[in-house]
Design a protein around this motif. Structure first.
Motif, PDB file in Angstrom:
ATOM      1  N   GLN A  19       9.161  -5.422  -2.202  1.00 52.99           N
ATOM      2  CA  GLN A  19       9.432  -5.876  -0.838  1.00 52.99           C
ATOM      3  C   GLN A  19      10.135  -7.232  -0.815  1.00 52.99           C
ATOM      4  O   GLN A  19      10.709  -7.610   0.195  1.00 52.99           O
ATOM      5  N   SER A  41      -0.729 -10.236  -3.202  1.00 54.09           N
ATOM      6  CA  SER A  41      -1.161  -8.847  -3.377  1.00 54.09           C
ATOM      7  C   SER A  41      -0.101  -7.841  -2.906  1.00 54.09           C
ATOM      8  O   SER A  41      -0.292  -6.640  -3.019  1.00 54.09           O
ATOM      9  N   GLU A  42       1.019  -8.335  -2.409  1.00 54.50           N
ATOM     10  CA  GLU A  42       2.099  -7.458  -1.941  1.00 54.50           C
ATOM     11  C   GLU A  42       2.975  -7.014  -3.116  1.00 54.50           C
ATOM     12  O   GLU A  42       3.077  -7.698  -4.129  1.00 54.50           O
ATOM     13  N   SER A  43       3.660  -5.884  -2.946  1.00 51.54           N
ATOM     14  CA  SER A  43       4.531  -5.395  -4.019  1.00 51.54           C
ATOM     15  C   SER A  43       5.804  -6.242  -4.081  1.00 51.54           C
ATOM     16  O   SER A  43       6.336  -6.661  -3.047  1.00 51.54           O
ATOM     17  N   SER A  97      -1.157 -14.952   0.757  1.00 48.57           N
ATOM     18  CA  SER A  97      -1.423 -13.546   1.080  1.00 48.57           C
ATOM     19  C   SER A  97      -0.359 -12.630   0.459  1.00 48.57           C
ATOM     20  O   SER A  97      -0.599 -11.437   0.259  1.00 48.57           O
ATOM     21  N   ALA A  98       0.794 -13.172   0.108  1.00 52.91           N
ATOM     22  CA  ALA A  98       1.865 -12.387  -0.504  1.00 52.91           C
ATOM     23  C   ALA A  98       1.536 -11.975  -1.941  1.00 52.91           C
ATOM     24  O   ALA A  98       2.165 -11.062  -2.476  1.00 52.91           O
ATOM     25  N   THR A 125       2.611  -6.097  -8.201  1.00 53.21           N
ATOM     26  CA  THR A 125       2.344  -7.129  -7.194  1.00 53.21           C
ATOM     27  C   THR A 125       3.029  -8.437  -7.569  1.00 53.21           C
ATOM     28  O   THR A 125       3.392  -8.657  -8.725  1.00 53.21           O
TER      29      THR A 125
END
Length: 143
Positions: free
Chosen positions: A74, A69-71, A66-67, A22
């Motif tokens: 991406q 927790s994103e991988s 919010s980013a 993340t």
């Protein structure tokens, strides 16, 4: 002088993550290790991408928290320029200056074996210029 000389002086340790990590994990590694970029590797130790401090700022500024927790896969820079140990210091400096990036992974046979920064390149170049100046002074003094 070439990239091999830089790696021999600074070492070949590279901090890596997988693209599935993340953004929050990447930020913790960047801050904890006090580094400017993390190379993302595939299962064969090849370069899959790179995430720099600039990438983190860009993503957080665009998407927001919010980013986190994103991988990072991406948001990574996927088209990564690399060099080899035989790349000259001047060639590395040219690549970094032209491409406007500060970290250059070093690969051999498709596998990551090191990383250099613009700071490493500048330091090596300054040492080379100082060595040449000393040799010139010694030559002149010997007359």
């Amino acid at each position: 002088m070439n990239v091999r000389d830089i790696l021999e002086a600074k070492g070949r340790n590279v901090i890596t993550l997988k693209p599935e990590a993340t953004l929050e994990e990447a930020m913790q590694v960047l801050a904890g290790r006090r580094i400017g970029a993390i190379v993302l590797t595939d299962d064969a130790d090849g370069v899959a991408g790179i995430v720099s401090e600039r990438d983190v700022v860009r993503v957080l500024g665009t998407i927001g928290v919010s980013a986190l927790s994103e991988s990072i896969g991406q948001m990574m820079t996927a088209n990564v320029r690399t060099c080899t140990e035989d790349t000259t210091v001047n060639e590395a400096m040219e690549m970094m200056t032209t491409g406007r990036f500060r970290h250059l992974p070093v690969c051999q046979n498709g596998r990551l074996i090191g990383i250099i920064s613009i700071g490493d390149v500048v330091k090596q170049r300054i040492e080379e210029v100082e060595r040449e100046a000393l040799q010139m002074r010694e030559y002149i003094a010997a007359g």
